[in-house]
Design an enzyme around this catalytic site. Sequence first.
Site, PDB file in Angstrom:
ATOM      1  N   GLU A  60       0.818  -1.219   0.000  1.00  0.00           N
ATOM      2  CA  GLU A  60       0.000   0.000   0.000  1.00  0.00           C
ATOM      3  C   GLU A  60       0.851   1.269   0.000  1.00  0.00           C
ATOM      4  OE1 GLU A  60      -0.631  -2.640   1.820  1.00  0.00           O
ATOM      5  OE2 GLU A  60      -2.581  -3.277   1.036  1.00  0.00           O
ATOM      6  N   GLN A  82      -7.578  -2.073  -1.141  1.00  0.00           N
ATOM      7  CA  GLN A  82      -8.627  -3.101  -1.204  1.00  0.00           C
ATOM      8  C   GLN A  82      -9.630  -2.966  -0.065  1.00  0.00           C
ATOM      9  OE1 GLN A  82      -6.745  -6.950  -1.530  1.00  0.00           O
ATOM     10  NE2 GLN A  82      -6.820  -6.844  -3.756  1.00  0.00           N
ATOM     11  N   PHE A  83      -9.156  -2.594   1.109  1.00  0.00           N
ATOM     12  CA  PHE A  83     -10.001  -2.318   2.263  1.00  0.00           C
ATOM     13  C   PHE A  83      -9.375  -1.131   2.998  1.00  0.00           C
ATOM     14  CE2 PHE A  83     -10.595  -6.748   1.298  1.00  0.00           C
ATOM     15  CZ  PHE A  83     -11.957  -6.950   1.442  1.00  0.00           C
ATOM     16  N   HIS A 129     -11.037  -5.714   7.656  1.00  0.00           N
ATOM     17  CA  HIS A 129     -11.831  -5.662   6.434  1.00  0.00           C
ATOM     18  C   HIS A 129     -13.154  -4.914   6.650  1.00  0.00           C
ATOM     19  CE1 HIS A 129      -9.035  -8.900   5.612  1.00  0.00           C
ATOM     20  NE2 HIS A 129      -9.384  -8.935   4.355  1.00  0.00           N
TER      21      HIS A 129
END
Length: 326
Positions: A60, A82-83, A129
């Site tokens: 990231e 992604q989350f 998540h």
Amino acid sequence: MAELTMVEAINLALRQEMEQDEKVVILGEDVGWDGGIFRVTEGLVEQFGEDRVIDTPLAESGILGFSIGMAIHGMKPVPEMQFSGFSYLGFHQIESHASRLRWRSQGRFTVPMTVRMPYGGGVRALEHHSESREVFYAHMPGLKFVVPSGPRNARALLVAAIRDPDPVVFFEPKKSYRAFREEVPDEDEPAEIGPASIVRPGDGLTMVAWGSMLPATLEAAERIAEEEGAEPEVIDVTTLAPLDYGTVAGSVKKTGRCVVVQEAPLTYGPAGEIAARLQEEAFLRLKAPVARVAGPDVHMPYFAREKSYLPGAERIIQASRAALHY
């Protein structure tokens, strides 16, 4: 006018912006041939190629660092975390670089970057998540922070974010990704980042929500109107930084009562900031303390306890009745 889910509406915004501006590029883990973990970027690499839809390593900090460099040199990157719970690994890039470069360079450099982050619970996911930590980004000077609530405003606000000259964090409520459909115009419909929307006019009580909390708040408003005879006014803030205090304060000056609903933990959350500003700007018009309905101050539980954590219509109704009968 097609009826789209939020996933489809965001995909449409990305596709149309990439068609209109070759400087728009997408990058992130699995955003290319896999179409993204939620299929938000599905079909884009086939249309625009691997130079504009870039699959990256699971890193990231690197994704955001590359994006900042691209933005400084004239591109308009749209990186995907992604989350949102994974974005902490790139937090330093957002806080120490993206949000500061305009200020640090006295306006010589800007960072036209839109960081997409799926956030929040409701999809039975694992740790990291399902978090709702909007306070991290709403608190950061130099950064705009947008939270759409439905397909139509997700498409319009994402277009506005990509065209914005400064960095924008775009929080996507994944509970709403495929929960319902809305009509979305085929043509461009860019929104303005900042102004809140009054989605249900009323004069008996003000309800403020954003993202995935809006459907539950609207459900509560209908039941309060039916059972209490008071017509709630519901405000969808859509942008937490800059926050449209004027619309919220104007409504509360009319109704005298306010309930703020957030999925995030209670302490230090945006609901507390809204309550403080109302105390400063509408204190003499308040007929009851500003109520907050929020997640508890614990980590998001695993899916067996997820519904107990998330604020729902019953809790919003309970707080609204307390405000009405104070």
